[in-house]
Write a protein that holds these residues in place. Structure first.
Motif, PDB file in Angstrom:
ATOM      1  N   LEU A 173       0.839  -1.154   0.118  1.00 14.42           N
ATOM      2  CA  LEU A 173       0.037  -0.084  -0.087  1.00 14.42           C
ATOM      3  C   LEU A 173       1.143   1.158  -0.135  1.00 14.42           C
ATOM      4  CD1 LEU A 173      -2.763  -0.951   2.657  1.00 14.42           C
ATOM      5  CD2 LEU A 173      -2.720  -1.171   0.188  1.00 14.42           C
ATOM      6  N   ASP A 174       0.553   2.296  -0.769  1.00 19.74           N
ATOM      7  CA  ASP A 174       1.241   3.617  -0.841  1.00 19.74           C
ATOM      8  C   ASP A 174       1.446   4.244   0.347  1.00 19.74           C
ATOM      9  OD1 ASP A 174       2.090   3.341  -4.017  1.00 19.74           O
ATOM     10  OD2 ASP A 174      -0.115   3.172  -3.984  1.00 19.74           O
ATOM     11  N   VAL A 175       0.290   4.681   0.941  1.00 17.92           N
ATOM     12  CA  VAL A 175       0.371   5.237   2.286  1.00 17.92           C
ATOM     13  C   VAL A 175      -0.574   4.719   3.217  1.00 17.92           C
ATOM     14  CG1 VAL A 175      -0.339   7.707   2.897  1.00 17.92           C
ATOM     15  CG2 VAL A 175       0.516   7.331   0.702  1.00 17.92           C
ATOM     16  N   LEU A 176      -0.271   4.748   4.382  1.00 18.56           N
ATOM     17  CA  LEU A 176      -0.982   4.332   5.609  1.00 18.56           C
ATOM     18  C   LEU A 176      -1.684   5.457   6.200  1.00 18.56           C
ATOM     19  CD1 LEU A 176       1.021   1.405   7.116  1.00 18.56           C
ATOM     20  CD2 LEU A 176      -0.988   1.248   5.609  1.00 18.56           C
ATOM     21  N   ASP A 198      10.928   4.546   6.297  1.00 16.76           N
ATOM     22  CA  ASP A 198      10.695   4.919   5.043  1.00 16.76           C
ATOM     23  C   ASP A 198       9.374   4.807   4.541  1.00 16.76           C
ATOM     24  OD1 ASP A 198      10.847   2.296   4.952  1.00 16.76           O
ATOM     25  OD2 ASP A 198      11.986   1.877   3.357  1.00 16.76           O
ATOM     26  N   ARG A 199       8.525   4.572   5.640  1.00 20.61           N
ATOM     27  CA  ARG A 199       6.939   4.134   5.384  1.00 20.61           C
ATOM     28  C   ARG A 199       6.146   5.209   5.543  1.00 20.61           C
ATOM     29  NH1 ARG A 199       3.556  -0.537   4.732  1.00 20.61           N
ATOM     30  NH2 ARG A 199       2.009   0.371   3.287  1.00 20.61           N
ATOM     31  N   VAL A 259       4.532   9.620  -5.132  1.00 25.12           N
ATOM     32  CA  VAL A 259       4.397   8.632  -4.179  1.00 25.12           C
ATOM     33  C   VAL A 259       4.711   7.257  -4.586  1.00 25.12           C
ATOM     34  CG1 VAL A 259       2.435   7.595  -2.884  1.00 25.12           C
ATOM     35  CG2 VAL A 259       2.419  10.121  -2.970  1.00 25.12           C
ATOM     36  N   ARG A 260       4.195   7.044  -6.051  1.00 25.24           N
ATOM     37  CA  ARG A 260       4.632   5.753  -6.625  1.00 25.24           C
ATOM     38  C   ARG A 260       6.003   5.276  -6.578  1.00 25.24           C
ATOM     39  NH1 ARG A 260       1.131   2.089  -8.615  1.00 25.24           N
ATOM     40  NH2 ARG A 260       0.245   2.509  -6.683  1.00 25.24           N
ATOM     41  N   GLN A 261       6.691   6.317  -6.929  1.00 23.26           N
ATOM     42  CA  GLN A 261       8.117   5.913  -7.020  1.00 23.26           C
ATOM     43  C   GLN A 261       8.763   5.671  -5.742  1.00 23.26           C
ATOM     44  OE1 GLN A 261      10.259   8.905  -9.290  1.00 23.26           O
ATOM     45  NE2 GLN A 261      12.403   8.633  -8.185  1.00 23.26           N
ATOM     46  N   GLY A 262       8.063   6.387  -4.618  1.00 19.51           N
ATOM     47  CA  GLY A 262       8.742   5.982  -3.469  1.00 19.51           C
ATOM     48  C   GLY A 262       8.298   4.855  -2.846  1.00 19.51           C
TER      49      GLY A 262
END
Length: 453
Positions: A173-176, A198-199, A259-262
């Motif tokens: 998942l990209d962001v929590l 890094d999350r 966000v997706r690159q991260g």
């Protein structure tokens, strides 16, 4: 705007050759130690075996000041892909040397899947047991304006656990967004402590009825590490306020490409750590073959040397070449200077713990098992050199396993850990003395069979 609400399984749905500098240092050391041995033995009459002098001089040889380089993890998606491809090459090389096949293709597919990871942008909403989540409708309304977003609602995290490990289903998942009821409980702090730095995680702080979230913030900032201070979202619990509270989350999700690159970089970092763990078994198997070869090369040269001072050349150069090959096995792109620093620290710890003396005593005990094979006077010295090579080699392997290709090697931490690494390696090899004894007998028999009658 309505978002698909995704439910995920554990969620409820709603990774040589000797340089000219090494040769120059070794030749210089031979001359210096040859003179030193003559002065100590013939002039000053100080007792002591050549191996002990060699080991002490070997530390002098390694102890010159060196520049400590710095290391950095890859800072870009391209860098992580390149690093993972290097680990794939290490797998391929080790598997070829060990006769393994068919393991390269699945790993390459996994790497390419993460490189091309293109699922819809996702936000995972999670809470511990007893902390309620905002309703799906209110979350969708508060996040309106973010295109192509999957909203994933997680099962509650338990307040009692043995591992405190976040579910694997949350990793991609990209962001929590972690919903927390104030005041925080011990379980909440334990779960937060397990989240990697890094999350991307936001903390939605839901206040109790008697106090507002702002009233808790000052105390909360004292409880939480500084990394969280810019990701706190105070919320009174009123649905009408949720959109304003989640504005920073919306702004982050609207930068979908960043966000997706991260996310890809984070997944590649996790994949790299897992591959390093898988590589370790293969590396240890390959290392044991190298160690067995290196220890008997060192032992043979020490045993055959006409003067004790040549022992330095055998031990220092022999172990130096072994360490270089070990760096290749573990994929450590460390310079010769860094290897020099690590070898110096481990060598110092070995001498401080008396490994040379203890190895001699242990080998004397083994000699009683088969006295007929211990004929040559240099055999004991050669076997002691082999045993010392094993201990230093194993402790070096343990250090490389902790640092290879994962993070910057902390040389200050090495100073603290070196005694423990050496002690652990010495204990491990002491327990393995029967196996070493059998190898020693075979080596002595080979040496005797090569000796002209």
């Amino acid at each position: 705007m309505q978002f698909p609400v995704q439910l995920i399984p554990s969620l409820s749905k709603g990774d040589g050759t000797m340089t000219s500098g090494l040769i120059r240092r070794a030749l210089l050391s031979v001359g210096v130690i040859g003179t030193g041995q003559w002065l100590l033995s013939d002039v000053m009459h100080i007792p002591g075996g050549g191996l002990g002098v060699a080991a002490a001089a070997g530390l002098w040889w390694l102890a010159r000041p060196v520049k400590q380089p710095s290391f950095r993890e890859p800072a870009s998606l391209k860098g992580w892909i390149q690093r993972c491809e290097e680990v794939l090459s290490q797998f391929e090389q080790l598997e070829a040397e060990l006769g393994l096949q068919g393991l390269h293709t699945p790993r390459e597919k996994e790497l390419r899947r993460i490189e091309d990871f293109d699922a819809p942008l996702s936000l995972g909403v999670v809470a511990t047991e007893g902390s309620g989540l905002p309703s799906t409708v209110h979350l969708q309304q508060a996040l309106a304006g973010v295109s192509s977003l999957d909203l994933c609602l997680a099962n509650p995290l338990p307040v009692t656990s043995r591992s405190w490990s976040w579910p694997d289903d949350l990793q991609e998942l990209d962001v929590l967004m972690h919903v927390l009821s104030l005041p925080l409980r011990a379980a909440d702090l334990l779960w937060l402590d397990q989240l990697p730095a890094d999350r991307p995680v936001w903390l939605l702080l839901r206040s109790s009825s008697d106090l507002s979230a702002e009233d808790h913030l000052e105390a909360l900032c004292c409880q939480l590490p500084e990394r969280w201070h810019q990701f706190l979202l105070p919320w009174s619990g009123e649905a009408l306020e949720l959109r304003g509270v989640l504005q920073p989350v919306r702004q982050q999700l609207m930068r979908s490409q960043r966000v997706r690159q991260g996310t890809r970089q984070r997944l590649l970092s996790s994949l790299h750590r897992r591959w390093q763990a898988e590589l370790e078994t293969l590396r240890r198997e390959r290392f044991r073959l190298l160690l067995q070869r290196s220890q008997w090369i060192v032992a043979g040269v020490v045993m055959a040397s006409p003067v004790p001072s040549v022992d330095l050349l055998a031990v220092a150069v022999g172990n130096g070449l072994m360490v270089k090959e070990m760096a290749t096995i573990w994929g450590c792109s460390w310079s010769a200077e860094v290897l020099q620093v690590v070898a110096r620290q481990l060598g110092s710890a070995a001498l401080a713990q008396g490994v040379v003396e203890l190895s001699g005593q242990a080998l004397l005990g083994l000699a009683k098992l088969d006295g007929a094979s211990w004929i040559a006077a240099g055999a004991m010295q050669g076997l002691s050199a082999a045993y010392l090579t094993r201990v230093v080699g194993v402790s070096m392997a343990d250090w490389m396993a902790l640092n290879a290709g994962v993070a910057e090697p902390d040389l200050e931490e090495l100073k603290r850990q070196a005694p423990l690494l050496v002690a652990r390696a010495a204990e491990q090899e002491r327990l393995n003395l029967p196996g070493f004894a059998q190898q020693a007998r075979e080596w002595i028999q080979d040496r005797n069979s090569c000796t002209p009658a």
